[in-house]
Enzyme design. Structure first.
Site, PDB file in Angstrom:
ATOM      1  N   LYS A 186       0.866  -1.191   0.000  1.00  0.00           N
ATOM      2  CA  LYS A 186       0.000   0.000   0.000  1.00  0.00           C
ATOM      3  C   LYS A 186       0.898   1.237   0.000  1.00  0.00           C
ATOM      4  O   LYS A 186       1.157   1.857   1.042  1.00  0.00           O
ATOM      5  CB  LYS A 186      -0.928  -0.050   1.218  1.00  0.00           C
TER       6      LYS A 186
HETATM    7  C1  LIG Z   1      -6.633   0.350  -3.887  1.00  0.00           C
HETATM    8  C2  LIG Z   1      -7.339  -0.208  -2.706  1.00  0.00           C
HETATM    9  N1  LIG Z   1      -7.974  -1.390  -2.807  1.00  0.00           N
HETATM   10  C3  LIG Z   1      -8.635  -1.928  -1.778  1.00  0.00           C
HETATM   11  C4  LIG Z   1      -8.698  -1.280  -0.553  1.00  0.00           C
HETATM   12  C5  LIG Z   1      -9.447  -1.900   0.585  1.00  0.00           C
HETATM   13  O1  LIG Z   1      -8.545  -2.344   1.559  1.00  0.00           O
HETATM   14  P1  LIG Z   1      -8.941  -2.404   3.099  1.00  0.00           P
HETATM   15  O2  LIG Z   1     -10.188  -3.184   3.181  1.00  0.00           O
HETATM   16  O3  LIG Z   1      -7.793  -3.085   3.746  1.00  0.00           O
HETATM   17  O4  LIG Z   1      -9.134  -1.004   3.562  1.00  0.00           O
HETATM   18  C6  LIG Z   1      -8.056  -0.051  -0.384  1.00  0.00           C
HETATM   19  C7  LIG Z   1      -8.072   0.654   0.895  1.00  0.00           C
HETATM   20  O5  LIG Z   1      -7.171   0.554   1.672  1.00  0.00           O
HETATM   21  C8  LIG Z   1      -7.353   0.489  -1.488  1.00  0.00           C
HETATM   22  O6  LIG Z   1      -6.738   1.669  -1.373  1.00  0.00           O
END
Ligand SMILES: Cc1ncc(COP(=O)(O)O)c(C=O)c1O
Length: 317
Positions: free
Chosen positions: A158
């Site tokens: 991330k």
């Molecule tokens: C690109 C992306 N996909 C999916 C998610 C969903 O991830 P999470 O459920 O861990 O927040 C996020 C958010 O963090 C994101 O930025």
């Protein structure tokens, strides 16, 4: 967009006043996007404030940072404690908690492997990413911008820089009057939203793309997979074609910021009957009770926030 306003920000072991949380304008992360972060939520429960899936968020933060050669100078336990302290110091509920790992010292030049790695943690009032009415369903469009293949920019980490892709897709969808964009992977399969994973329901089976579609492996996605399976619905991770999405019975986004948001239209295509479908509603019902601590089987997902004893100064590094 969230108005970012809290009381204190945790910066390298110190809780500083919100207004004093500064870094130098020539810092490496600002110029090249080389930083990693998390988005975490804290909720109010009958037993006090709790952070949802803290352990998994901190694990992902540490592994994202490791991948980008940014070893965080704090352990898993120290970071978890710092998140809880930040939450307690800000006294905001529900809150959105943002840990950011960055190189904050002035240094230009892309190949910065030696600059000091810092950690900041903010907690601000949480809003609905996809709008206040998002629980009733939102409109999305397929983005003209595709996800970069993970061979170019790995989706599992991330990283701050990943979000210029989300930004382009989000800007295009917003200007076209949609609440969200759906990005395809470089092969043309459905990948995810700008900050959410996506699920579809077809004939009683729940489908969601896997890592081969260059998605972030969302923690909400993981919670929903578990809830759907516990409810007895088959869950299949597979590549999803655009036609499988457009002809789905139900579809919804999942993410920490978006929580669960049913999708009622994709472009000109109505999904199901344009209202949250029965399986979506069932999963949402369990999810929203779980994060309030109302379902004992899921209480392992909640880290209770202890009151702030005294400001943390001992971890300064
Ligand atoms: C690109 C992306 N996909 C999916 C998610 C969903 O991830 P999470 O459920 O861990 O927040 C996020 C958010 O963090 C994101 O930025």
């Amino acid at each position: 967009m969230m108005a970012a306003k809290g009381k204190k920000i945790w910066m390298d072991g110190r809780l500083v006043d919100f207004a004093d949380a500064h870094v130098h304008v020539l810092n490496h992360t600002l110029h090249y996007g080389v930083g990693v972060f998390e988005g975490i939520r804290a909720y109010s429960t009958a037993h006090g404030p709790a952070v949802f899936r803290l352990r998994e968020h901190v694990e992902r933060l540490i592994s994202s940072a490791k991948f980008y050669h940014m070893p965080i100078p704090y352990s898993q336990a120290e970071i978890e404690r710092a998140v809880l302290e930040t939450q307690a110091a800000n006294e905001i509920l529900p809150s959105y908690i943002r840990p950011l790992v960055y190189r904050g010292e002035p240094a230009l030049g892309v190949k910065n492997l030696t600059g000091k790695v810092s950690l900041a943690i903010a907690a601000i009032p949480a809003k609905k990413y996809l709008g206040d009415g998002s629980e009733a369903g939102i409109r999305a469009k397929i983005s003209p911008f595709r996800k970069p293949p993970s061979e170019a920019i790995p989706s599992f980490a991330k990283a701050a820089g990943n979000y210029i892709n989300s930004y382009l897709a989000g800007a295009d969808a917003t200007k076209d009057g949609y609440e969200e964009a759906i990005l395809l992977d470089s092969r043309g399969y459905v990948a995810e939203g700008t900050g959410e994973n996506i699920f579809v329901v077809r004939k009683g089976t729940v489908y969601t793309p896997g890592l081969e579609s260059d998605i972030l492996l969302g923690i909400t996605r993981d919670s929903v997979i578990r809830i759907a399976a516990d409810l007895g619905h088959p869950v299949v991770q597979k590549q999803l074609s655009v036609n499988e999405l457009l002809s789905a019975d139900e579809a919804f986004f999942t993410g920490t910021y978006a929580e669960i948001a049913p999708i009622k239209d994709v472009g000109h295509y109505a999904i199901g009957t344009k209202v949250p479908g029965p399986i979506t509603r069932e999963i949402m019902g369990v999810f929203f009770r779980a994060l309030k601590g109302e379902i004992p089987a899921y209480n392992e997902w909640l880290a209770m926030v202890p009151p702030l004893a005294q400001p943390a100064v001992s971890l300064g590094r």
